[in-house]
Write a protein that holds these residues in place. Structure first.
Motif, PDB file in Angstrom:
ATOM      1  N   MET A  54      65.097 -50.429 -11.060  1.00 31.54           N
ATOM      2  CA  MET A  54      65.100 -50.857  -9.605  1.00 31.54           C
ATOM      3  C   MET A  54      65.578 -49.897  -8.969  1.00 31.54           C
ATOM      4  O   MET A  54      66.759 -49.350  -9.209  1.00 31.54           O
ATOM      5  N   THR A  86      65.325 -51.213  -2.941  1.00 31.96           N
ATOM      6  CA  THR A  86      64.838 -52.447  -3.459  1.00 31.96           C
ATOM      7  C   THR A  86      66.066 -53.405  -3.713  1.00 31.96           C
ATOM      8  O   THR A  86      66.114 -54.668  -3.401  1.00 31.96           O
ATOM      9  N   HIS A  87      67.054 -52.745  -4.275  1.00 29.64           N
ATOM     10  CA  HIS A  87      68.236 -53.245  -4.596  1.00 29.64           C
ATOM     11  C   HIS A  87      69.086 -53.964  -3.506  1.00 29.64           C
ATOM     12  O   HIS A  87      69.415 -55.047  -3.235  1.00 29.64           O
ATOM     13  N   ALA A 115      68.115 -60.117   1.143  1.00 21.60           N
ATOM     14  CA  ALA A 115      67.259 -61.489   1.373  1.00 21.60           C
ATOM     15  C   ALA A 115      67.876 -62.735   0.749  1.00 21.60           C
ATOM     16  O   ALA A 115      67.633 -63.568   0.937  1.00 21.60           O
ATOM     17  N   ARG A 116      68.983 -62.605   0.120  1.00 18.80           N
ATOM     18  CA  ARG A 116      69.897 -63.965  -0.336  1.00 18.80           C
ATOM     19  C   ARG A 116      70.330 -64.552   0.765  1.00 18.80           C
ATOM     20  O   ARG A 116      70.547 -63.960   1.779  1.00 18.80           O
ATOM     21  N   ARG A 123      67.362 -54.557  -0.388  1.00 20.55           N
ATOM     22  CA  ARG A 123      66.529 -55.446   0.140  1.00 20.55           C
ATOM     23  C   ARG A 123      66.713 -56.749  -0.684  1.00 20.55           C
ATOM     24  O   ARG A 123      66.893 -57.854   0.163  1.00 20.55           O
ATOM     25  N   GLU A 124      66.961 -56.810  -1.843  1.00 22.86           N
ATOM     26  CA  GLU A 124      67.138 -58.013  -2.444  1.00 22.86           C
ATOM     27  C   GLU A 124      68.404 -58.799  -2.178  1.00 22.86           C
ATOM     28  O   GLU A 124      68.588 -60.058  -1.937  1.00 22.86           O
TER      29      GLU A 124
END
Length: 288
Positions: A1, A5-6, A12-13, A8-9
């Motif tokens: 990853m 991206t890491h 998003a939590r 962004r995730e």
């Protein structure tokens, strides 16, 4: 990853993701023991690397070099980087974004200030025409591969804060930061303007914005809370207190001081210990 991206995730939590400002490798080593996300603060870098106020002295190669050292020591942490106005020129901004992504940054914050720039929580800020900033932002977004890009406005008029927040949210930027929001009422209006785009809030002791807890920020719709200065200001106070005490005690070192073994143990954790697997870097291996 990828690092972008890491991050962004994480954003998003549910809840508000805290990002802690660091100004050198020692402050980062301490912060990394407590939090998963680190922020390369322009104010902190200007103070620690140059001994100057945050008014535009930072050279972009210094930022890239610092982030490279951070990523080597902290392969799994999020690294969000303040790049001011992209160092004036659009082509420089594009180049810096590519360089930072190459050395492992997770994301950048790009502001809409004119030069001479100022810290976002002091008087005297001037902003670019919106169209000029959006052109620079589009160039940065085009240059990145997967880097998180936070679009920041330093507007001081509340109506302009809301107008620009909505315009930034309409771009492909990953998040929007309005720096120096003066009240929770204004923060609610900004949050409504950005809609589903993650909202970033910058907390600075003695700054323009109210001091709010993570729970309060989550309730107000904030996705990311940047704590730019706790490490820097704590170091300022601690060093001054320690030297005042040393002078008062006739140069006798205090018995309750951190010792050399504890200090060296902290930074020894940053050593790269795993062997490099063939032609791939240890970092690439760790992130896939």
């Amino acid at each position: 990853m990828s690092h972008g991206t890491h991050l962004r995730e994480a954003v998003a939590r549910p809840g508000t993701t805290p990002v802690i400002g660091v100004f050198d490798m020692l402050s980062a080593s301490i912060a990394a023991r407590h939090y998963d996300a680190l922020f390369v603060s322009g104010l902190g870098l200007a103070a620690s690397h140059y001994g100057l106020p945050d008014i535009g002295f930072i050279a972009w190669p210094d930022v890239v070099s610092f982030v490279q050292r951070l990523r080597l020591a902290f392969p799994d942490h999020h690294l969000l980087v303040d790049i001011d106005d992209g160092y004036v020129d659009v082509e420089v901004a594009r180049h810096v974004v590519r360089a930072l992504e190459q050395v492992g940054a997770s994301g950048v914050v790009l502001e809409d200030q004119q030069r001479p720039r100022r810290c976002g929580h002091v008087a005297g800020k001037r902003i670019l025409p919106l169209a000029d900033y959006l052109a620079k932002l589009d160039a940065v977004l085009e240059a990145r591969t997967d880097l998180v890009v936070v679009a920041r406005t330093d507007a001081t008029d509340e109506a302009e804060m809301v107008r620009r927040a909505a315009a930034l949210a309409a771009t492909d930027a990953d998040a929007v930061l309005v720096d120096g929001i003066p009240s929770t009422a204004a923060l609610r209006r900004v949050a409504a303007a950005v809609g589903s785009t993650p909202l970033v809030f910058n907390q600075i002791a003695g700054g323009r914005s109210p001091a709010l807890s993570l729970s309060e920020l989550a309730e107000l719709g904030v996705g990311v809370a940047i704590y730019s200065t706790p490490c820097l200001f704590a170091a300022h106070r601690a060093v001054d207190d320690a030297l005042t005490r040393l002078r008062a005690d006739d140069g006798r070192l205090p018995a309750d001081s951190i010792g050399v073994a504890e200090s060296q143990d902290l930074v020894a954790r940053n050593l790269v210990r795993d062997p490099v697997p063939g032609p791939r870097s240890a970092l690439t291996s760790a992130r896939t």
